[in-house]
Design a protein around this motif. Structure first.
Motif, PDB file in Angstrom:
ATOM      1  N   PRO A 110       0.794  -1.230   0.000  1.00 59.49           N
ATOM      2  CA  PRO A 110       0.000   0.000   0.000  1.00 59.49           C
ATOM      3  C   PRO A 110       0.829   1.283   0.000  1.00 59.49           C
ATOM      4  O   PRO A 110       0.288   2.367  -0.245  1.00 59.49           O
ATOM      5  CB  PRO A 110      -0.827  -0.110   1.291  1.00 59.49           C
ATOM      6  CG  PRO A 110      -0.048  -1.033   2.161  1.00 59.49           C
ATOM      7  CD  PRO A 110       0.599  -2.014   1.236  1.00 59.49           C
ATOM      8  N   ASN A 111       2.133   1.173   0.262  1.00 57.31           N
ATOM      9  CA  ASN A 111       3.003   2.348   0.296  1.00 57.31           C
ATOM     10  C   ASN A 111       3.638   2.664  -1.053  1.00 57.31           C
ATOM     11  O   ASN A 111       4.396   3.629  -1.173  1.00 57.31           O
ATOM     12  CB  ASN A 111       4.118   2.151   1.337  1.00 57.31           C
ATOM     13  CG  ASN A 111       3.570   1.965   2.742  1.00 57.31           C
ATOM     14  OD1 ASN A 111       2.780   2.778   3.220  1.00 57.31           O
ATOM     15  ND2 ASN A 111       3.978   0.883   3.395  1.00 57.31           N
ATOM     16  N   ALA A 164      11.399   8.816  -7.163  1.00 57.69           N
ATOM     17  CA  ALA A 164      12.348   8.515  -6.085  1.00 57.69           C
ATOM     18  C   ALA A 164      12.241   9.542  -4.966  1.00 57.69           C
ATOM     19  O   ALA A 164      12.343   9.210  -3.775  1.00 57.69           O
ATOM     20  CB  ALA A 164      13.768   8.477  -6.637  1.00 57.69           C
ATOM     21  N   ARG A 165      12.048  10.790  -5.344  1.00 56.44           N
ATOM     22  CA  ARG A 165      11.915  11.856  -4.351  1.00 56.44           C
ATOM     23  C   ARG A 165      10.720  11.591  -3.427  1.00 56.44           C
ATOM     24  O   ARG A 165      10.783  11.815  -2.214  1.00 56.44           O
ATOM     25  CB  ARG A 165      11.779  13.201  -5.059  1.00 56.44           C
ATOM     26  CG  ARG A 165      11.902  14.403  -4.140  1.00 56.44           C
ATOM     27  CD  ARG A 165      11.836  15.705  -4.931  1.00 56.44           C
ATOM     28  NE  ARG A 165      12.963  15.813  -5.862  1.00 56.44           N
ATOM     29  CZ  ARG A 165      12.858  15.904  -7.179  1.00 56.44           C
ATOM     30  NH1 ARG A 165      11.658  15.904  -7.742  1.00 56.44           N
ATOM     31  NH2 ARG A 165      13.927  16.012  -7.935  1.00 56.44           N
ATOM     32  N   GLU A 166       9.633  11.078  -4.011  1.00 56.48           N
ATOM     33  CA  GLU A 166       8.437  10.782  -3.215  1.00 56.48           C
ATOM     34  C   GLU A 166       8.684   9.602  -2.278  1.00 56.48           C
ATOM     35  O   GLU A 166       8.184   9.586  -1.144  1.00 56.48           O
ATOM     36  CB  GLU A 166       7.260  10.489  -4.150  1.00 56.48           C
ATOM     37  CG  GLU A 166       5.907  10.635  -3.521  1.00 56.48           C
ATOM     38  CD  GLU A 166       5.562  12.059  -3.131  1.00 56.48           C
ATOM     39  OE1 GLU A 166       4.678  12.224  -2.267  1.00 56.48           O
ATOM     40  OE2 GLU A 166       6.170  13.011  -3.678  1.00 56.48           O
ATOM     41  N   VAL A 167       9.453   8.616  -2.730  1.00 52.72           N
ATOM     42  CA  VAL A 167       9.787   7.485  -1.861  1.00 52.72           C
ATOM     43  C   VAL A 167      10.636   7.958  -0.681  1.00 52.72           C
ATOM     44  O   VAL A 167      10.424   7.538   0.465  1.00 52.72           O
ATOM     45  CB  VAL A 167      10.520   6.373  -2.645  1.00 52.72           C
ATOM     46  CG1 VAL A 167      10.924   5.237  -1.711  1.00 52.72           C
ATOM     47  CG2 VAL A 167       9.654   5.834  -3.777  1.00 52.72           C
ATOM     48  N   LEU A 175       8.432   5.428   6.803  1.00 52.29           N
ATOM     49  CA  LEU A 175       8.357   4.146   6.104  1.00 52.29           C
ATOM     50  C   LEU A 175       9.421   3.201   6.638  1.00 52.29           C
ATOM     51  O   LEU A 175      10.584   3.571   6.773  1.00 52.29           O
ATOM     52  CB  LEU A 175       8.556   4.357   4.601  1.00 52.29           C
ATOM     53  CG  LEU A 175       8.458   3.106   3.723  1.00 52.29           C
ATOM     54  CD1 LEU A 175       7.007   2.634   3.634  1.00 52.29           C
ATOM     55  CD2 LEU A 175       8.995   3.393   2.322  1.00 52.29           C
ATOM     56  N   ASP A 176       9.033   1.975   6.939  1.00 54.44           N
ATOM     57  CA  ASP A 176       9.947   0.992   7.515  1.00 54.44           C
ATOM     58  C   ASP A 176      10.895   0.446   6.439  1.00 54.44           C
ATOM     59  O   ASP A 176      10.497  -0.370   5.613  1.00 54.44           O
ATOM     60  CB  ASP A 176       9.150  -0.151   8.137  1.00 54.44           C
ATOM     61  CG  ASP A 176      10.021  -1.154   8.878  1.00 54.44           C
ATOM     62  OD1 ASP A 176      11.260  -0.952   8.921  1.00 54.44           O
ATOM     63  OD2 ASP A 176       9.474  -2.138   9.394  1.00 54.44           O
ATOM     64  N   ASN A 182       8.382  -3.229   1.315  1.00 59.56           N
ATOM     65  CA  ASN A 182       8.206  -1.845   0.905  1.00 59.56           C
ATOM     66  C   ASN A 182       9.094  -1.455  -0.266  1.00 59.56           C
ATOM     67  O   ASN A 182       9.029  -0.321  -0.758  1.00 59.56           O
ATOM     68  CB  ASN A 182       8.470  -0.903   2.082  1.00 59.56           C
ATOM     69  CG  ASN A 182       7.345  -0.918   3.106  1.00 59.56           C
ATOM     70  OD1 ASN A 182       6.180  -1.009   2.740  1.00 59.56           O
ATOM     71  ND2 ASN A 182       7.688  -0.841   4.390  1.00 59.56           N
ATOM     72  N   GLY A 183       9.947  -2.376  -0.714  1.00 60.46           N
ATOM     73  CA  GLY A 183      10.762  -2.127  -1.899  1.00 60.46           C
ATOM     74  C   GLY A 183      11.963  -1.237  -1.675  1.00 60.46           C
ATOM     75  O   GLY A 183      12.552  -0.727  -2.630  1.00 60.46           O
ATOM     76  N   VAL A 184      12.327  -1.044  -0.412  1.00 62.75           N
ATOM     77  CA  VAL A 184      13.468  -0.200  -0.061  1.00 62.75           C
ATOM     78  C   VAL A 184      14.485  -1.055   0.684  1.00 62.75           C
ATOM     79  O   VAL A 184      14.134  -1.848   1.548  1.00 62.75           O
ATOM     80  CB  VAL A 184      13.041   0.985   0.833  1.00 62.75           C
ATOM     81  CG1 VAL A 184      14.244   1.812   1.254  1.00 62.75           C
ATOM     82  CG2 VAL A 184      12.026   1.852   0.104  1.00 62.75           C
ATOM     83  N   LYS A 185      15.739  -0.854   0.338  1.00 69.28           N
ATOM     84  CA  LYS A 185      16.810  -1.579   1.016  1.00 69.28           C
ATOM     85  C   LYS A 185      17.853  -0.577   1.464  1.00 69.28           C
ATOM     86  O   LYS A 185      18.188   0.359   0.724  1.00 69.28           O
ATOM     87  CB  LYS A 185      17.425  -2.603   0.067  1.00 69.28           C
ATOM     88  CG  LYS A 185      18.376  -3.579   0.747  1.00 69.28           C
ATOM     89  CD  LYS A 185      18.758  -4.687  -0.234  1.00 69.28           C
ATOM     90  CE  LYS A 185      19.646  -5.717   0.438  1.00 69.28           C
ATOM     91  NZ  LYS A 185      20.003  -6.804  -0.490  1.00 69.28           N
ATOM     92  N   LEU A 186      18.335  -0.739   2.670  1.00 72.30           N
ATOM     93  CA  LEU A 186      19.387   0.147   3.150  1.00 72.30           C
ATOM     94  C   LEU A 186      20.611   0.021   2.275  1.00 72.30           C
ATOM     95  O   LEU A 186      20.906  -1.046   1.740  1.00 72.30           O
ATOM     96  CB  LEU A 186      19.730  -0.180   4.610  1.00 72.30           C
ATOM     97  CG  LEU A 186      18.675   0.239   5.639  1.00 72.30           C
ATOM     98  CD1 LEU A 186      19.062  -0.292   7.025  1.00 72.30           C
ATOM     99  CD2 LEU A 186      18.504   1.746   5.673  1.00 72.30           C
TER     100      LEU A 186
END
Length: 212
Positions: A110-111, A164-167, A175-176, A182-186
């Motif tokens: 949903p994010n 990307a700016r919105e993410v 956002l976790d 969530n499709g994000v990786k450190l």
């Protein structure tokens, strides 16, 4: 190269709207006027600077044909963002956006940030969808919006980087980033830190060729 985050993107939309051409223009700054249709998925990546942070975009370009829709659906999972592409010269590709959007929201987290991209905006004499119609669809569905041209490169950077700016804004809002759904990786730090793997929850790679 070190980067703060890695974002997984997917590019979706009808066949022939220029999805692969947008990816190629963004990653390689080239345009191929003649190409085969994408079979399964294509992959590309590029580093960008967003809000003073280095971010690596990992982009999965999906096939638009109905026969590959089940493969496309598997790539929604674990994606931070989607570029939903239509061809401004082909009315039917705009009319099909609701189906694509419904599919996306049914299978994605949903994010997910979704940007609507009206491609081939350089072909003004064949335009079948007005800018105002694109803006209205985006506004009614809570999407970012840009018209672009993979051929001339106009606003191609905007489409990927604004997304990307919105993410990043979502991350700053809480956002976790440890939840890979969530499709994000450190990020990766040269000489140490996280390693850069090919997929964020990506299904097995499907061999492919070409564009769109």
């Amino acid at each position: 190269m070190s980067y703060a985050y890695l974002f997984k993107y997917i590019v979706i939309g009808d066949t022939g709207v220029g999805k692969s051409c947008l990816l190629l223009q963004f990653t390689d700054k080239t345009f191929q006027p003649v190409h085969d249709l994408t079979i399964g998925v294509e992959f590309g990546s590029r580093m960008v600077s967003v809000a003073s942070k280095q971010v690596k975009l990992q982009i999965w370009d999906t096939a638009g044909q109905e026969s590959f829709r089940s493969i496309t659906r598997s790539y929604y999972r674990g994606a931070a963002a989607a570029l939903l592409v239509y061809d401004v010269t082909r009315r039917e590709t705009f009319d099909n956006l609701s189906t694509w959007l419904q599919d996306c929201r049914a299978h994605a987290n949903p994010n997910m940030v979704i940007t609507l991209v009206g491609n081939k905006a350089d072909i003004s004499h064949r335009r079948a969808v007005s800018t105002e119609e694109g803006e209205m669809f985006a506004r009614e569905n809570g999407l970012l919006f840009v018209e672009a041209s993979a051929k001339t490169a106009d606003h191609v950077e905007d489409a990927f980087i604004a997304t990307a700016r919105e993410v990043v804004k979502n991350i700053d809002a809480g956002l976790d980033v440890k939840d890979e759904s969530n499709g994000v990786k450190l990020g990766y730090v040269a000489g140490g830190g996280a390693s850069d793997t090919v997929g964020l929850n990506a299904p097995p790679r499907v061999e492919q060729s070409g564009c769109c």
